[in-house]
Design an enzyme around this catalytic site. Structure first.
Site, short mmCIF file in Angstrom:
data_model
loop_
_atom_site.label_atom_id
_atom_site.label_comp_id
_atom_site.label_asym_id
_atom_site.label_seq_id
_atom_site.Cartn_x
_atom_site.Cartn_y
_atom_site.Cartn_z
N CYS A 92 2.21 -4.22 7.19
CA CYS A 92 3.66 -4.25 7.39
C CYS A 92 4.11 -5.47 8.20
CB CYS A 92 4.13 -2.99 8.10
SG CYS A 92 3.84 -1.47 7.19
N HIS A 367 11.81 -0.37 3.20
CA HIS A 367 10.80 -1.19 3.86
C HIS A 367 9.85 -1.77 2.82
CE1 HIS A 367 7.52 -2.47 6.34
NE2 HIS A 367 6.93 -1.30 6.50
N CYS A 397 5.44 -2.32 13.73
CA CYS A 397 4.07 -1.81 13.68
C CYS A 397 3.42 -2.23 12.37
CB CYS A 397 4.05 -0.30 13.83
SG CYS A 397 5.01 0.58 12.57
#
Length: 411
Positions: A92, A367, A397
């Site tokens: 991510c 996302h 994160c």
């Protein structure tokens, strides 16, 4: 050491990441990436032969997303063949990492013009099966013994349990995310960066955010069933290993309360983003005006078993490198991978809630893994200008228990 200036940022709308439902799902990943690269070149009239490097983030580098997506997207965008490109994976955190590496290369004096960005077609994940989850230790028994790594949703529930953060607080934050995203869209806060995606026949594929659910209510969120309780007990191998047992290897007394669901977790979407960075010398020589400069960058690791806790130490580290305090930061963008990530960040650092994710976050907007970090840097840049503020901090994160961070300063 020279400065790294941010000249421009653009991104696609985020499309629902499901084939048959999402407006971008039928596109090739290279074409989605080339959309923002082409827009960036045209908006700024750059000589693509002088782009020193294109640094791209893509987490699931399989199927259509394999084969150095950054390079292929640049070729598809019509860039000069002399503009090189690479693709990286920090899960991510990839989209922040591309910006940070581009900035570091310029600040070192080795390069003068770089493009950073990322693409993720989450709708394609089901087509990229290769026998393992990208978020796990993939069956390495030694690694599993030393650093068991569960499913990220189970980690979110484990952190909420450890921190005694109730579901109501997580749902409240999710509702705020939807409300802020709706207000931002209606107020045109994303318009400067947003670029329309077209199909090969020239018709519009997507020109607006597709994932938000402005009709969301507190009562509706409260009615949703937890998403990760069944996943926690899914048997991963013949030995009966489960995600819950992986957590128990490090936290044997923890009785996980399952509090995350589709409404307070990040949305599965497709998207791409790109930023143009230059050295001051190159920008001045070619008549470019900076919008911001990269003030500091940092990377931080934390527990792989909890996975999602590194943003707080990453923020502390990047603040120290910048010579700033938490009170100096005007705006924060902290990716809402799960509601607990942002809620814990707010609580641990005593953040003013009016300064963080002011245009909503991934719970409302989605996302797209490798692109999100670049999206957030562009979002905070636009908002610093809109509010006439100076400093923005972005962090998120990443799987493996990591978090990159960056502070930008508006010029």
């Amino acid at each position: 050491m020279t400065e790294a200036w941010i000249i421009d940022a653009c991104r696609t709308p985020r499309g629902i990441g499901k084939i048959g439902k999402g407006s971008l799902a039928e596109m090739h990943a290279q074409r989605l990436g080339s959309t923002v690269l082409k827009a960036l070149a045209e908006r700024n009239d750059i000589n693509t032969a002088e782009v020193d490097d294109i640094i791209w983030g893509t987490s699931a580098q399989r199927g259509d997303q394999s084969g150095d997506l950054g390079r292929m997207a640049a070729l598809d965008a019509g860039y000069d063949v002399r503009s090189s490109g690479m693709t990286l994976d920090r899960f991510c955190g990839s989209g922040i990492t591309t910006v940070n590496i581009a900035a570091a290369n310029i600040m070192s004096g080795f390069e003068d013009m770089c493009i950073a960005g990322g693409t993720e077609m989450m709708s394609h994940y089901g087509l990229m099966k290769d026998g393992g989850s990208p978020m796990m230790d993939r069956g390495n028994k030694h690694l599993r013994h030393e650093h068991p790594q569960p499913h990220q949703g189970v980690c979110a529930d484990a952190i909420a349990t450890l921190e005694n953060i109730p579901r109501e607080a997580l749902d409240d934050l999710a509702l705020v995310s939807q409300q802020r995203a709706d207000a931002a869209i209606k107020g045109g806060h994303f318009d400067r960066s947003l670029v329309t995606v077209y199909k090969d026949d020239g018709s519009v594929a997507l020109d607006h955010e597709e994932f938000p659910r402005p009709q969301t209510t507190k009562e509706g969120l409260a009615a949703l069933n937890p998403s990760f309780e069944a996943i926690a007990d899914f048997e991963l191998d013949e030995e009966g290993t489960t995600f819950r047992k992986l957590v128990a290897m490090k936290y044997p007394d923890l009785k996980i309360t399952h509090v995350h669901h589709a409404g307070n977790s990040s949305g599965v979407v497709d998207g791409a983003a790109a930023l143009l960075l230059m050295s001051p010398e190159y920008a001045k020589a070619h008549g470019y005006k900076p919008r911001a400069k990269v003030r500091a960058i940092a990377n931080m690791g934390d527990s792989p078993t909890l996975m999602l806790n590194a943003p707080v130490p990453a923020a502390k580290k990047v603040l120290e490198k910048a010579g700033l305090t938490i009170n100096d930061i005007d705006l924060f963008e902290v990716n809402e991978a799960f509601s607990v990530v942002t809620e814990k960040f707010i609580r641990d650092l005593d953040i003013d809630r009016e300064k963080i994710n002011v245009n909503g976050g991934a719970m409302a907007l989605g996302h797209p893994i490798g692109a999100t970090g670049s999206i957030l840097v562009g979002t905070v840049l636009d908002e610093l200008e809109r509010q006439d503020k100076q400093f923005g901090l972005v962090t998120m994160c990443a799987a493996g228990g990591m978090a990159p961070a960056v502070i930008i300063e508006r010029i």
